[in-house]
Design a protein around this motif. Structure first.
Motif, PDB file in Angstrom:
ATOM      1  N   VAL A   5     130.144  63.217 -26.062  1.00  0.00           N
ATOM      2  CA  VAL A   5     129.326  62.480 -27.023  1.00  0.00           C
ATOM      3  C   VAL A   5     127.884  62.994 -26.932  1.00  0.00           C
ATOM      4  O   VAL A   5     127.325  63.094 -25.835  1.00  0.00           O
ATOM      5  CB  VAL A   5     129.346  60.964 -26.728  1.00  0.00           C
ATOM      6  CG1 VAL A   5     128.554  60.203 -27.769  1.00  0.00           C
ATOM      7  CG2 VAL A   5     130.771  60.442 -26.643  1.00  0.00           C
ATOM      8  N   TYR A   6     127.320  63.307 -28.094  1.00  0.00           N
ATOM      9  CA  TYR A   6     125.961  63.840 -28.177  1.00  0.00           C
ATOM     10  C   TYR A   6     125.158  63.038 -29.191  1.00  0.00           C
ATOM     11  O   TYR A   6     125.706  62.374 -30.069  1.00  0.00           O
ATOM     12  CB  TYR A   6     125.980  65.313 -28.627  1.00  0.00           C
ATOM     13  CG  TYR A   6     126.626  66.217 -27.617  1.00  0.00           C
ATOM     14  CD1 TYR A   6     125.861  66.861 -26.651  1.00  0.00           C
ATOM     15  CD2 TYR A   6     127.995  66.422 -27.615  1.00  0.00           C
ATOM     16  CE1 TYR A   6     126.454  67.681 -25.707  1.00  0.00           C
ATOM     17  CE2 TYR A   6     128.592  67.232 -26.674  1.00  0.00           C
ATOM     18  CZ  TYR A   6     127.820  67.869 -25.724  1.00  0.00           C
ATOM     19  OH  TYR A   6     128.404  68.673 -24.782  1.00  0.00           O
ATOM     20  N   SER A   7     123.838  63.154 -29.087  1.00  0.00           N
ATOM     21  CA  SER A   7     122.949  62.588 -30.094  1.00  0.00           C
ATOM     22  C   SER A   7     121.702  63.458 -30.148  1.00  0.00           C
ATOM     23  O   SER A   7     121.298  64.047 -29.136  1.00  0.00           O
ATOM     24  CB  SER A   7     122.571  61.154 -29.753  1.00  0.00           C
ATOM     25  OG  SER A   7     121.751  60.610 -30.763  1.00  0.00           O
ATOM     26  N   TYR A  16     117.038  57.965 -31.534  1.00  0.00           N
ATOM     27  CA  TYR A  16     118.220  58.814 -31.492  1.00  0.00           C
ATOM     28  C   TYR A  16     118.991  58.664 -32.797  1.00  0.00           C
ATOM     29  O   TYR A  16     119.072  57.583 -33.371  1.00  0.00           O
ATOM     30  CB  TYR A  16     119.135  58.405 -30.332  1.00  0.00           C
ATOM     31  CG  TYR A  16     118.594  58.794 -28.980  1.00  0.00           C
ATOM     32  CD1 TYR A  16     118.919  60.017 -28.411  1.00  0.00           C
ATOM     33  CD2 TYR A  16     117.764  57.931 -28.273  1.00  0.00           C
ATOM     34  CE1 TYR A  16     118.423  60.376 -27.164  1.00  0.00           C
ATOM     35  CE2 TYR A  16     117.265  58.278 -27.032  1.00  0.00           C
ATOM     36  CZ  TYR A  16     117.600  59.502 -26.482  1.00  0.00           C
ATOM     37  OH  TYR A  16     117.100  59.846 -25.259  1.00  0.00           O
ATOM     38  N   GLN A  18     122.641  59.050 -35.083  1.00  0.00           N
ATOM     39  CA  GLN A  18     124.020  58.609 -34.889  1.00  0.00           C
ATOM     40  C   GLN A  18     124.752  59.572 -33.945  1.00  0.00           C
ATOM     41  O   GLN A  18     124.596  60.786 -34.059  1.00  0.00           O
ATOM     42  CB  GLN A  18     124.731  58.561 -36.236  1.00  0.00           C
ATOM     43  CG  GLN A  18     126.144  58.067 -36.164  1.00  0.00           C
ATOM     44  CD  GLN A  18     126.753  57.923 -37.558  1.00  0.00           C
ATOM     45  OE1 GLN A  18     126.118  58.161 -38.568  1.00  0.00           O
ATOM     46  NE2 GLN A  18     127.995  57.508 -37.582  1.00  0.00           N
ATOM     47  N   PRO A  19     125.556  59.056 -33.022  1.00  0.00           N
ATOM     48  CA  PRO A  19     126.281  59.919 -32.083  1.00  0.00           C
ATOM     49  C   PRO A  19     127.222  60.903 -32.793  1.00  0.00           C
ATOM     50  O   PRO A  19     127.756  60.617 -33.864  1.00  0.00           O
ATOM     51  CB  PRO A  19     127.088  58.942 -31.231  1.00  0.00           C
ATOM     52  CG  PRO A  19     126.371  57.653 -31.353  1.00  0.00           C
ATOM     53  CD  PRO A  19     125.798  57.639 -32.735  1.00  0.00           C
ATOM     54  N   TYR A  21     130.511  63.758 -31.911  1.00  0.00           N
ATOM     55  CA  TYR A  21     131.593  63.994 -30.954  1.00  0.00           C
ATOM     56  C   TYR A  21     132.072  65.434 -31.068  1.00  0.00           C
ATOM     57  O   TYR A  21     132.369  65.896 -32.167  1.00  0.00           O
ATOM     58  CB  TYR A  21     132.756  63.031 -31.236  1.00  0.00           C
ATOM     59  CG  TYR A  21     132.339  61.583 -31.138  1.00  0.00           C
ATOM     60  CD1 TYR A  21     132.505  60.881 -29.955  1.00  0.00           C
ATOM     61  CD2 TYR A  21     131.756  60.922 -32.219  1.00  0.00           C
ATOM     62  CE1 TYR A  21     132.114  59.557 -29.854  1.00  0.00           C
ATOM     63  CE2 TYR A  21     131.356  59.606 -32.122  1.00  0.00           C
ATOM     64  CZ  TYR A  21     131.539  58.930 -30.937  1.00  0.00           C
ATOM     65  OH  TYR A  21     131.142  57.622 -30.838  1.00  0.00           O
ATOM     66  N   LEU A  55     125.354  62.452 -24.113  1.00  0.00           N
ATOM     67  CA  LEU A  55     125.336  61.052 -23.697  1.00  0.00           C
ATOM     68  C   LEU A  55     126.460  60.700 -22.728  1.00  0.00           C
ATOM     69  O   LEU A  55     126.345  59.736 -21.970  1.00  0.00           O
ATOM     70  CB  LEU A  55     125.438  60.142 -24.923  1.00  0.00           C
ATOM     71  CG  LEU A  55     124.391  60.358 -26.018  1.00  0.00           C
ATOM     72  CD1 LEU A  55     124.628  59.387 -27.165  1.00  0.00           C
ATOM     73  CD2 LEU A  55     122.988  60.231 -25.471  1.00  0.00           C
ATOM     74  N   PRO A  71     120.558  60.057 -20.720  1.00  0.00           N
ATOM     75  CA  PRO A  71     120.962  61.201 -21.537  1.00  0.00           C
ATOM     76  C   PRO A  71     120.510  62.519 -20.904  1.00  0.00           C
ATOM     77  O   PRO A  71     119.437  62.594 -20.295  1.00  0.00           O
ATOM     78  CB  PRO A  71     120.248  60.964 -22.865  1.00  0.00           C
ATOM     79  CG  PRO A  71     120.040  59.486 -22.915  1.00  0.00           C
ATOM     80  CD  PRO A  71     119.768  59.084 -21.493  1.00  0.00           C
TER      81      PRO A  71
END
Length: 82
Positions: A5-7, A16, A18-19, A21, A55, A71
């Protein structure tokens, strides 16, 4: 199946996004680098303002997140501009 999961953090908005994937860190970096170089996105227009963060991970089998305590920076968009 587990995805990372990244942002993207916008330093001017102090927020931040929206996440996102991705299966691997490499795929996340590729997507971020593409945004940094496409010429139309806000990331490409202000690359010093955007940082990609990892994340944690998400497990699709049991719907559980395993998040890092804080993070982890993967890089600032300006580092990926060609």
């Amino acid at each position: 199946m587990i995805s990372k999961v990244y942002s993207v953090y916008d330093s001017k908005a102090e927020a931040y996004m929206q996440p996102l994937y991705f299966q691997t860190k490499g795929l996340a970096i590729r997507s971020f680098a593409e945004a940094a170089n496409d010429g139309k996105s806000s990331i490409s227009q202000y690359p010093a303002d955007y940082t990609l963060f990892e994340l944690g991970s998400y497990d699709y089998d049991n719907a559980k997140f395993d998040l890092h305590p804080t993070p982890i920076s993967v890089g600032v968009a300006i580092e990926f501009v060609k």
